[in-house]
Design a protein around this motif. Structure first.
Motif, PDB file in Angstrom:
ATOM      1  N   PRO A   1      33.932  40.392  22.275  1.00  0.00           N
ATOM      2  CA  PRO A   1      34.788  40.040  20.702  1.00  0.00           C
ATOM      3  C   PRO A   1      36.279  41.424  20.342  1.00  0.00           C
ATOM      4  N   HIS A   2      35.925  42.236  21.205  1.00  0.00           N
ATOM      5  CA  HIS A   2      36.545  43.577  20.266  1.00  0.00           C
ATOM      6  C   HIS A   2      37.286  43.579  21.606  1.00  0.00           C
ATOM      7  N   GLU A   3      37.474  42.793  22.156  1.00  0.00           N
ATOM      8  CA  GLU A   3      38.603  42.883  23.861  1.00  0.00           C
ATOM      9  C   GLU A   3      39.998  42.051  23.913  1.00  0.00           C
ATOM     10  N   ASP A   4      41.184  42.098  23.448  1.00  0.00           N
ATOM     11  CA  ASP A   4      42.274  41.916  22.700  1.00  0.00           C
ATOM     12  C   ASP A   4      42.566  40.719  24.357  1.00  0.00           C
ATOM     13  N   ALA A   5      42.797  41.464  25.637  1.00  0.00           N
ATOM     14  CA  ALA A   5      42.994  40.923  26.676  1.00  0.00           C
ATOM     15  C   ALA A   5      41.845  40.048  27.903  1.00  0.00           C
ATOM     16  N   ALA A   6      42.046  39.529  27.884  1.00  0.00           N
ATOM     17  CA  ALA A   6      41.154  38.573  29.208  1.00  0.00           C
ATOM     18  C   ALA A   6      41.887  37.856  30.792  1.00  0.00           C
ATOM     19  N   TRP A   7      41.669  37.813  31.434  1.00  0.00           N
ATOM     20  CA  TRP A   7      42.264  36.888  33.153  1.00  0.00           C
ATOM     21  C   TRP A   7      41.591  35.742  33.028  1.00  0.00           C
ATOM     22  N   GLU A   8      41.737  34.465  33.037  1.00  0.00           N
ATOM     23  CA  GLU A   8      40.597  33.628  33.480  1.00  0.00           C
ATOM     24  C   GLU A   8      40.135  34.157  35.631  1.00  0.00           C
ATOM     25  N   SER A   9      38.610  33.329  34.891  1.00  0.00           N
ATOM     26  CA  SER A   9      37.939  33.002  36.584  1.00  0.00           C
ATOM     27  C   SER A   9      37.338  32.571  36.517  1.00  0.00           C
ATOM     28  N   PRO A  10      36.980  32.074  37.475  1.00  0.00           N
ATOM     29  CA  PRO A  10      35.607  30.627  37.737  1.00  0.00           C
ATOM     30  C   PRO A  10      34.395  30.850  36.994  1.00  0.00           C
ATOM     31  N   TRP A  11      34.320  32.560  36.769  1.00  0.00           N
ATOM     32  CA  TRP A  11      33.423  32.340  35.724  1.00  0.00           C
ATOM     33  C   TRP A  11      33.551  33.039  34.290  1.00  0.00           C
ATOM     34  N   GLY A  12      34.532  31.974  34.043  1.00  0.00           N
ATOM     35  CA  GLY A  12      34.941  32.711  32.895  1.00  0.00           C
ATOM     36  C   GLY A  12      36.229  33.699  32.487  1.00  0.00           C
ATOM     37  N   PRO A  13      36.481  33.983  30.605  1.00  0.00           N
ATOM     38  CA  PRO A  13      38.133  34.435  30.722  1.00  0.00           C
ATOM     39  C   PRO A  13      36.914  36.052  31.078  1.00  0.00           C
ATOM     40  N   GLY A  14      37.625  37.041  31.414  1.00  0.00           N
ATOM     41  CA  GLY A  14      37.189  38.186  31.495  1.00  0.00           C
ATOM     42  C   GLY A  14      37.889  39.508  32.039  1.00  0.00           C
ATOM     43  N   ARG A  15      37.703  40.038  33.100  1.00  0.00           N
ATOM     44  CA  ARG A  15      38.513  41.503  33.521  1.00  0.00           C
ATOM     45  C   ARG A  15      37.356  42.190  34.819  1.00  0.00           C
ATOM     46  N   PRO A  16      38.303  41.837  35.411  1.00  0.00           N
ATOM     47  CA  PRO A  16      37.656  43.319  36.819  1.00  0.00           C
ATOM     48  C   PRO A  16      36.514  44.191  36.401  1.00  0.00           C
ATOM     49  N   GLY A  17      35.664  44.566  37.167  1.00  0.00           N
ATOM     50  CA  GLY A  17      34.570  45.856  36.791  1.00  0.00           C
ATOM     51  C   GLY A  17      35.260  47.053  37.483  1.00  0.00           C
ATOM     52  N   TRP A  18      35.171  47.823  36.628  1.00  0.00           N
ATOM     53  CA  TRP A  18      36.211  49.153  38.070  1.00  0.00           C
ATOM     54  C   TRP A  18      36.016  49.256  38.890  1.00  0.00           C
ATOM     55  N   HIS A  19      35.181  48.828  39.552  1.00  0.00           N
ATOM     56  CA  HIS A  19      34.922  49.460  41.341  1.00  0.00           C
ATOM     57  C   HIS A  19      35.217  48.152  42.235  1.00  0.00           C
ATOM     58  N   ILE A  20      35.345  47.188  41.749  1.00  0.00           N
ATOM     59  CA  ILE A  20      35.851  46.191  42.910  1.00  0.00           C
ATOM     60  C   ILE A  20      37.480  46.565  43.167  1.00  0.00           C
ATOM     61  N   GLU A  21      37.880  46.825  41.983  1.00  0.00           N
ATOM     62  CA  GLU A  21      39.491  47.009  42.081  1.00  0.00           C
ATOM     63  C   GLU A  21      39.483  47.310  42.672  1.00  0.00           C
ATOM     64  N   CYS A  22      39.254  48.892  43.602  1.00  0.00           N
ATOM     65  CA  CYS A  22      40.247  49.374  44.749  1.00  0.00           C
ATOM     66  C   CYS A  22      39.363  49.603  45.944  1.00  0.00           C
ATOM     67  N   SER A  23      38.839  48.278  45.654  1.00  0.00           N
ATOM     68  CA  SER A  23      38.139  47.382  46.864  1.00  0.00           C
ATOM     69  C   SER A  23      39.508  46.776  47.082  1.00  0.00           C
TER      70      SER A  23
END
Length: 426
Positions: free
Chosen positions: A183-205
């Motif tokens: 609820p407190h997050e004002d930005a999100a991205w669409e994905s097959p699992w619903g709106p959200g954002r990546p975890g830190w670790h997967i970004e770098c891989s």
């Protein structure tokens, strides 16, 4: 050339030139001005790239920007601005401050938010191969599916379970690949699992493999990233059969009062403040003084010592050049080729009074500006000429007064046979 590798706990030889050498270095999470400790991996990577290119290698350096993270959301809420506005502003600060180091830019500087499609695809493949699972809109990596987990960092079970706790996890060692929007997050991205954002670790891989491929030569970053960040990167990529990094190059941290400098600890000195107070040359000489893999103490006293070292180099160029012994450059090159030992190279450079040789070495570290003489302003030259006249008339009180005026203006006057030389005070 050889470099110490955290994974094998040994020195690993680089392939012969031209390589190629592909480097990925973890950059900063952008939500404030970066601290001076954040400059260490940037400086080391830029120096290493330059040295390798100068010795015949083809090098690509990728240095990422983490522009979506829990810290970005928290700081934007505290400031009352959007998270995207904050991250954009802080990214510009990062580029501005690191550019003022005078070392140029990495070849590629990807942002996490610009790599969302690749991140989603990476996660989908991990799910398909049963290394990840969906839970309540989140996606978690299954640590138990990767038997070699912990080999990079040597992490123990109690360290592993200290990662973010969640009732959605099947195993508390597991870590998030995708986080559903809160609820407190004002930005999100669409994905097959619903709106959200990546975890830190997967970004770098995802960013590393997008620009360098499934296998590359060097992965850099601070020792504080060995666990969990780099351990998790390795697990994600190796689970898909990717070799990933051949050499893990973890630089030592800057320490303030014997404690790691960290924004989360609140004991930070910003890079901007250091540049404005000490200048880029003193900061770069400071970074030279310690081996890249070891911690480095930061204090006003240490910076004063670095400033004095920089001044010693300037002093060489205020005096006639003196030839160095045969083999001097080979000694310097050997120090850098043996685990990029800048401290040993610095000691060798301080032995030299050969202008051309020292200029060549200083250029490796972006310090060729130390070879340039600074011209005194006309008004300072006039004071020095008046002092010469006063001394000729044996009016030593006037000569002393003029010397004091010159020094107060930031210059030293040095008497030479039938002349004088003006040198900036540091």
């Amino acid at each position: 050339m050889r470099l110490y590798d955290t994974l094998s706990r040994s020195h690993v030889e680089l392939p012969a030139p031209p390589g190629p050498i592909r480097m990925y270095v973890c950059g900063s999470t952008v939500y404030q001005r970066i601290h001076v400790g954040n400059s260490r991996p940037f400086v080391i990577a830029m120096w290493l790239r330059g040295w390798l290119r100068g010795t015949g290698y083809e090098v690509t350096l990728v240095h990422n920007v983490t522009d979506v993270d829990d810290k970005v959301y928290a700081e934007s809420a505290r400031q009352g601005i959007s998270s995207r506005e904050l991250s954009a502003r802080a990214t510009e600060w990062f580029f501005e401050d690191t550019s003022d180091l005078g070392l140029g830019r990495p070849d590629v500087e990807p942002k996490a938010t610009e790599t969302i499609p690749e991140i989603v695809g990476f996660i989908e493949e991990l799910i398909a191969r049963h290394h990840a699972y969906v839970a309540g809109g989140d996606v978690y990596f299954s640590v138990g599916s990767f038997p070699e987990y912990g080999r990079l960092s040597g992490a123990k079970l109690e360290d592993m379970v200290s990662q973010e706790a969640s009732d959605l996890k099947r195993d508390q060692r597991d870590f998030a690949l995708w986080k559903s929007q809160k609820p407190h997050e004002d930005a999100a991205w669409e994905s097959p699992w619903g709106p959200g954002r990546p975890g830190w670790h997967i970004e770098c891989s995802a960013m590393a493999e997008k620009f360098l491929g499934e296998e590359f030569e060097i992965h850099g970053g601070g020792t504080d990233l060995r666990f969990p960040h780099h351990e998790n990167e390795l697990a994600q990529s190796a689970s898909l059969g990717h070799r990933f990094a051949r050499i893990w190059m973890h630089n030592g941290m800057l320490e303030l009062d014997e404690e790691k400098m960290s924004k989360s600890l609140g004991n930070v000195v910003t890079l901007r403040d250091v540049l404005d107070t000490w200048g880029r040359e003193t900061l770069l000489v400071f970074h030279l003084t310690g081996h890249w893999s070891k911690p480095l103490d930061f204090s006003a006293e240490v910076m004063e010592a670095a400033a004095a070292r920089a001044e010693r180099f300037r002093e060489v160029y205020r005096n006639p050049s003196e030839p160095s012994p045969e083999g001097s450059w080979a000694r310097f090159a050997a120090a850098l080729d043996d685990d990029f030992n800048t401290a040993a190279a610095l000691a060798i450079m301080h032995e030299w009074h050969d202008h051309a040789l020292l200029r060549r070495a200083l250029a490796v570290f972006g310090l060729e500006s130390l070879t340039s003489s600074e011209e005194a302003p006309a008004e300072i030259v006039a004071l020095a000429e008046s002092r010469v006249a006063a001394r000729a008339e044996r009016d030593f009180d006037a000569a002393d007064r003029l010397r004091s005026e010159i020094e107060a203006a930031g210059w030293d006057v040095r008497d030479e046979a039938d002349a004088f030389r003006l040198v900036p005070r540091r």
